[in-house]
Design a protein around this motif. Structure first.
Motif, PDB file in Angstrom:
ATOM      1  N   THR A   3       0.838  -1.189   0.000  1.00 20.70           N
ATOM      2  CA  THR A   3       0.000   0.000   0.000  1.00 20.70           C
ATOM      3  C   THR A   3       0.880   1.249   0.000  1.00 20.70           C
ATOM      4  OG1 THR A   3      -1.634  -1.184   1.299  1.00 20.70           O
ATOM      5  CG2 THR A   3      -1.813   1.199   1.274  1.00 20.70           C
ATOM      6  N   LEU A   4       0.483   2.253  -0.761  1.00 27.32           N
ATOM      7  CA  LEU A   4       1.208   3.518  -0.797  1.00 27.32           C
ATOM      8  C   LEU A   4       0.796   4.368   0.391  1.00 27.32           C
ATOM      9  CD1 LEU A   4       0.871   4.442  -4.566  1.00 27.32           C
ATOM     10  CD2 LEU A   4       2.892   3.573  -3.414  1.00 27.32           C
ATOM     11  N   ASP A   5       1.759   5.072   0.993  1.00 25.48           N
ATOM     12  CA  ASP A   5       1.497   5.973   2.105  1.00 25.48           C
ATOM     13  C   ASP A   5       1.335   7.384   1.554  1.00 25.48           C
ATOM     14  OD1 ASP A   5       1.272   7.338   4.472  1.00 25.48           O
ATOM     15  OD2 ASP A   5       3.335   6.990   5.097  1.00 25.48           O
ATOM     16  N   PHE A   6       0.101   7.802   1.359  1.00 25.47           N
ATOM     17  CA  PHE A   6      -0.174   9.106   0.762  1.00 25.47           C
ATOM     18  C   PHE A   6       0.065  10.257   1.739  1.00 25.47           C
ATOM     19  CE2 PHE A   6      -2.692   6.194  -1.829  1.00 25.47           C
ATOM     20  CZ  PHE A   6      -2.275   6.568  -3.081  1.00 25.47           C
ATOM     21  N   SER A   7       0.213   9.983   3.025  1.00 24.92           N
ATOM     22  CA  SER A   7       0.382  11.052   4.005  1.00 24.92           C
ATOM     23  C   SER A   7       1.651  11.854   3.768  1.00 24.92           C
ATOM     24  CB  SER A   7       0.384  10.471   5.423  1.00 24.92           C
ATOM     25  OG  SER A   7       1.498   9.618   5.606  1.00 24.92           O
ATOM     26  N   GLU A   8       2.708  11.232   3.246  1.00 21.99           N
ATOM     27  CA  GLU A   8       3.944  11.960   3.015  1.00 21.99           C
ATOM     28  C   GLU A   8       3.827  12.961   1.874  1.00 21.99           C
ATOM     29  OE1 GLU A   8       7.031   9.610   0.388  1.00 21.99           O
ATOM     30  OE2 GLU A   8       6.280   8.349   2.005  1.00 21.99           O
ATOM     31  N   LEU A   9       2.819  12.838   1.033  1.00 19.22           N
ATOM     32  CA  LEU A   9       2.614  13.787  -0.063  1.00 19.22           C
ATOM     33  C   LEU A   9       1.953  15.072   0.417  1.00 19.22           C
ATOM     34  CD1 LEU A   9       1.327  11.340  -2.810  1.00 19.22           C
ATOM     35  CD2 LEU A   9       3.650  12.185  -2.492  1.00 19.22           C
ATOM     36  N   GLY A  10       1.265  15.034   1.555  1.00 17.00           N
ATOM     37  CA  GLY A  10       0.508  16.178   2.041  1.00 17.00           C
ATOM     38  C   GLY A  10       1.344  17.370   2.435  1.00 17.00           C
ATOM     39  N   SER A  11       2.591  17.176   2.829  1.00 13.01           N
ATOM     40  CA  SER A  11       3.422  18.283   3.293  1.00 13.01           C
ATOM     41  C   SER A  11       4.180  18.978   2.168  1.00 13.01           C
ATOM     42  CB  SER A  11       4.414  17.769   4.338  1.00 13.01           C
ATOM     43  OG  SER A  11       5.276  16.813   3.750  1.00 13.01           O
ATOM     44  N   LYS A  12       4.049  18.491   0.961  1.00 14.76           N
ATOM     45  CA  LYS A  12       4.789  19.058  -0.173  1.00 14.76           C
ATOM     46  C   LYS A  12       3.957  20.120  -0.876  1.00 14.76           C
ATOM     47  CE  LYS A  12       7.394  14.888  -0.901  1.00 14.76           C
ATOM     48  NZ  LYS A  12       7.864  13.891  -1.811  1.00 14.76           N
ATOM     49  N   PRO A  13       4.625  21.054  -1.587  1.00 15.18           N
ATOM     50  CA  PRO A  13       3.880  22.038  -2.393  1.00 15.18           C
ATOM     51  C   PRO A  13       3.019  21.337  -3.444  1.00 15.18           C
ATOM     52  CG  PRO A  13       6.192  22.652  -2.224  1.00 15.18           C
ATOM     53  CD  PRO A  13       6.055  21.273  -1.633  1.00 15.18           C
ATOM     54  N   ALA A  14       1.963  21.980  -3.858  1.00 10.43           N
ATOM     55  CA  ALA A  14       0.992  21.361  -4.771  1.00 10.43           C
ATOM     56  C   ALA A  14       1.613  20.851  -6.064  1.00 10.43           C
ATOM     57  CB  ALA A  14      -0.118  22.365  -5.088  1.00 10.43           C
ATOM     58  N   ASP A  15       2.596  21.570  -6.599  1.00  9.81           N
ATOM     59  CA  ASP A  15       3.178  21.141  -7.874  1.00  9.81           C
ATOM     60  C   ASP A  15       4.066  19.909  -7.737  1.00  9.81           C
ATOM     61  OD1 ASP A  15       5.112  22.541  -6.457  1.00  9.81           O
ATOM     62  OD2 ASP A  15       6.044  23.366  -8.256  1.00  9.81           O
ATOM     63  N   LEU A  18       1.858  15.469  -7.440  1.00 10.00           N
ATOM     64  CA  LEU A  18       1.662  14.504  -8.519  1.00 10.00           C
ATOM     65  C   LEU A  18       2.967  13.805  -8.847  1.00 10.00           C
ATOM     66  CD1 LEU A  18      -0.037  13.094 -10.646  1.00 10.00           C
ATOM     67  CD2 LEU A  18       0.449  15.012 -12.178  1.00 10.00           C
ATOM     68  N   GLU A  19       4.056  14.558  -8.939  1.00  9.50           N
ATOM     69  CA  GLU A  19       5.350  13.950  -9.227  1.00  9.50           C
ATOM     70  C   GLU A  19       5.740  12.961  -8.129  1.00  9.50           C
ATOM     71  OE1 GLU A  19      10.022  15.049  -9.912  1.00  9.50           O
ATOM     72  OE2 GLU A  19       8.581  16.664  -9.801  1.00  9.50           O
ATOM     73  N   GLY A  20       5.475  13.313  -6.885  1.00  9.11           N
ATOM     74  CA  GLY A  20       5.781  12.416  -5.779  1.00  9.11           C
ATOM     75  C   GLY A  20       4.989  11.124  -5.857  1.00  9.11           C
ATOM     76  N   LEU A  21       3.719  11.223  -6.224  1.00  7.79           N
ATOM     77  CA  LEU A  21       2.873  10.040  -6.368  1.00  7.79           C
ATOM     78  C   LEU A  21       3.387   9.139  -7.490  1.00  7.79           C
ATOM     79  CD1 LEU A  21       0.359   8.377  -5.725  1.00  7.79           C
ATOM     80  CD2 LEU A  21      -0.904   9.884  -7.283  1.00  7.79           C
ATOM     81  N   LEU A  24       6.557   7.352  -6.393  1.00  3.10           N
ATOM     82  CA  LEU A  24       6.281   6.229  -5.495  1.00  3.10           C
ATOM     83  C   LEU A  24       5.758   5.010  -6.252  1.00  3.10           C
ATOM     84  CD1 LEU A  24       4.608   8.017  -2.456  1.00  3.10           C
ATOM     85  CD2 LEU A  24       6.777   6.791  -2.465  1.00  3.10           C
ATOM     86  N   ILE A  25       4.874   5.247  -7.193  1.00  3.69           N
ATOM     87  CA  ILE A  25       4.333   4.129  -7.981  1.00  3.69           C
ATOM     88  C   ILE A  25       5.442   3.465  -8.788  1.00  3.69           C
ATOM     89  CG2 ILE A  25       2.795   3.524  -9.888  1.00  3.69           C
ATOM     90  CD1 ILE A  25       0.886   5.716  -8.794  1.00  3.69           C
ATOM     91  N   GLY A  26       6.287   4.260  -9.430  1.00  9.58           N
ATOM     92  CA  GLY A  26       7.400   3.706 -10.203  1.00  9.58           C
ATOM     93  C   GLY A  26       8.348   2.888  -9.341  1.00  9.58           C
ATOM     94  N   GLU A  27       8.646   3.389  -8.149  1.00 10.00           N
ATOM     95  CA  GLU A  27       9.520   2.651  -7.236  1.00 10.00           C
ATOM     96  C   GLU A  27       8.897   1.320  -6.835  1.00 10.00           C
ATOM     97  OE1 GLU A  27      10.213   5.306  -3.997  1.00 10.00           O
ATOM     98  OE2 GLU A  27      11.689   6.484  -5.084  1.00 10.00           O
ATOM     99  N   ARG A  44      12.007  18.764 -12.995  1.00 14.56           N
ATOM    100  CA  ARG A  44      11.056  17.942 -12.260  1.00 14.56           C
ATOM    101  C   ARG A  44      10.472  16.814 -13.105  1.00 14.56           C
ATOM    102  NH1 ARG A  44       8.323  23.013  -9.501  1.00 14.56           N
ATOM    103  NH2 ARG A  44       9.802  23.302  -7.814  1.00 14.56           N
ATOM    104  N   ASP A  45      11.000  16.606 -14.286  1.00 14.68           N
ATOM    105  CA  ASP A  45      10.508  15.512 -15.128  1.00 14.68           C
ATOM    106  C   ASP A  45      11.152  14.206 -14.692  1.00 14.68           C
ATOM    107  OD1 ASP A  45       9.002  17.262 -16.693  1.00 14.68           O
ATOM    108  OD2 ASP A  45      10.727  17.734 -17.930  1.00 14.68           O
ATOM    109  N   LEU A  46      10.357  13.168 -14.622  1.00 15.29           N
ATOM    110  CA  LEU A  46      10.853  11.858 -14.224  1.00 15.29           C
ATOM    111  C   LEU A  46      10.931  10.953 -15.436  1.00 15.29           C
ATOM    112  CD1 LEU A  46       8.595  11.277 -11.093  1.00 15.29           C
ATOM    113  CD2 LEU A  46      10.916  12.177 -11.152  1.00 15.29           C
TER     114      LEU A  46
END
Length: 62
Positions: A3-15, A18-21, A24-27, A44-46
């Motif tokens: 399961t992905l932990d979405f809580s760590e995405l909440g503290s990041k700037p809005a832009d 999505l990149e963080g998500l 995580l999925i790629g990893e 910021r391109d992955l």
């Protein structure tokens, strides 16, 4: 799949959320990640790479 932990995405700037998500999925899928240094978004391109193997050999697929 874990399961992905979405809580760590909440503290990041809005832009960056999505990149963080996507990162995580790629990893979790076992892909190798790299960042580009091009573009107006300051690199910021992955880019994900997967190594595919066959009878003749293997090759990285981006």
């Amino acid at each position: 799949m874990a399961t992905l932990d979405f809580s760590e995405l909440g503290s990041k700037p809005a832009d960056e959320k999505l990149e963080g998500l996507v990162r995580l999925i790629g990893e979790r899928l076992g892909l190798t990640m790299s960042r580009t240094g091009r573009g107006a978004d300051q690199g910021r391109d992955l880019i994900f790479t997967e190594t595919q193997s066959g009878r003749i050999g293997s090759a990285p697929i981006r």
